[in-house]
Design a protein around this motif. Structure first.
Motif, short mmCIF file in Angstrom:
data_model
loop_
_atom_site.label_atom_id
_atom_site.label_comp_id
_atom_site.label_asym_id
_atom_site.label_seq_id
_atom_site.Cartn_x
_atom_site.Cartn_y
_atom_site.Cartn_z
N HIS A 1 -11.29 0.20 -6.14
CA HIS A 1 -9.86 -0.34 -6.54
C HIS A 1 -10.05 -0.86 -7.97
N GLY B 1 -1.34 -0.51 -18.75
CA GLY B 1 -1.83 0.28 -17.81
C GLY B 1 -3.06 1.20 -18.38
N HIS C 1 -6.24 -7.03 -14.37
CA HIS C 1 -5.49 -6.78 -13.26
C HIS C 1 -3.97 -6.84 -13.24
N THR D 1 -1.71 -3.72 -12.60
CA THR D 1 -1.35 -3.21 -11.28
C THR D 1 -0.10 -3.73 -10.69
N THR E 1 3.56 -3.92 -11.12
CA THR E 1 4.61 -3.14 -11.75
C THR E 1 6.01 -3.70 -11.60
#
Length: 356
Positions: free
Chosen positions: A198, A222, A267, A270, A272
């Motif tokens: 991940h 991202g 992180h 991730t 959204t």
């Protein structure tokens, strides 16, 4: 452990959630502390010509101070709204500043005003409060207008660098290949294969990251902007060989590539859409282990402390009505305190007792 053990009822008052913490920490604190303002103000004239001050301060200097990336075309600068109180769309460039007239407006949240109003809002103060406005004006004059003493003449190399174009956190045009995601060190850290996959982790055998776990870093959109590296053999840690290695500032063909970790949350890309519960942890390891425990909405500031830009991101990533930022209650460290100071005025902040 049940989710209810991690996330108590959202409606709990902040003061109750903070336990024995001083109540002053609950409020958002500006970059210029009250004591600093009073101390500096005592040595400066009490009267200021606000009109002249608003005209003399450069918006570009203010943007740089708050680490805000903007796109400039002519006398207009645009970006997504950087104000901590912004609750609108965080992806569109709704914020616009006129660099000639020193005024701004956000077409998302509706905030607008002059450059001193902007500094007030960025520091969590009310520009309509005469005392607070004057205090910020005093410090803004000292910060943005007082010039340091003349330094020694720069070398030819320094002069060339000063003319170089600076690009901040540019997307990489490559990805590290051949990373080993089955290296024994992951088992030593207690990380499962799904966690390693991940986060895109992998042991690197060559290059600058040789002997380290490569950790991909992404900006809020991202895009891959670099790699951090965790040293596997901790016996080799030294001043010249730190446990964690971050991308370095570099220059190529008169272009300076500057890596600024204070402009993103690890992180964070991730997430959204705004969430009700967001955990802010210290360091990569805490994020990995919390995610592995099922707490998927977890981020880190990468470095110690929290920048104003990261505080804005925390606000944007949490729901405006029920959003809560959770702090890992392992210690009253700098990160937790700065989250309370910079985010507490806009979102609930509570503690979780996580054994990592």
């Amino acid at each position: 452990m049940k989710d209810s053990d991690w996330f108590p009822r959202i409606g709990m008052p902040m003061e109750q959630s903070f336990g024995s913490l001083p109540s002053m920490i609950v409020q958002s604190r500006p970059c210029f502390s009250q004591k600093t303002i009073e101390r500096k103000e005592a040595h400066m004239p009490q009267w200021l010509n606000y009109k002249e001050l608003k005209a003399e301060i450069a918006f570009t200097d203010v943007f740089e101070h708050y680490e805000i990336e903007v796109k400039i075309k002519g006398d207009q600068a645009t970006c997504s709204c950087p104000l901590p109180s912004h609750d609108g769309d965080s992806t569109s460039p709704s914020f616009s500043a006129n660099l000639d007239r020193n005024i701004f407006q956000c077409f998302g949240c509706g905030a607008k005003g002059n450059i001193l109003d902007f500094i007030c809002l960025m520091d969590g103060m009310n520009p309509k409060d005469a005392k607070q406005f004057h205090q910020v004006a005093v410090m803004a004059k000292r910060k943005f207008l007082y010039k340091p003493q003349r330094e020694a003449p720069a070398s030819s190399k320094q002069k060339a660098s000063s003319k170089a174009k600076v690009v901040v956190n540019p997307p990489l045009d490559f990805e590290l290949q051949g990373l080993d995601q089955e290296h024994p060190h992951f088992a030593e850290l207690g990380l499962k294969p799904e966690t390693v996959k991940h986060f895109g982790l992998g042991y690197c055998k060559r290059g600058l990251m040789a002997g380290r776990i490569a950790i991909p870093l992404h900006d809020p959109d991202g895009q891959l902007i670099g790699y951090a590296g965790k040293l596997v053999d901790e016996a080799k840690v030294s001043d010249d060989n730190p446990l964690y290695l971050l991308p370095a500032r570099r220059e190529r063909k008169n272009v300076i590539y500057d890596f600024r970790p204070g402009l993103f949350l690890y992180h964070g890309h991730t997430i959204t859409k705004p969430v009700n519960n967001l955990i802010i942890a210290q360091g990569f390891m805490s994020v990995w282990r919390l995610w592995q425990k099922g707490k998927r909405d977890v981020v880190s500031s990468v470095e110690v402390g929290l920048t104003n830009q990261q505080a804005c991101l925390l606000v944007r990533l949490t729901d405006a009505k029920q959003g809560c930022v959770w702090l890992v209650a392992n210690s009253y460290d700098r990160l937790n305190i700065e989250v309370l100071q910079k985010v507490g005025g806009n979102r609930y902040c509570k503690w979780i007792d996580a054994k990592l």
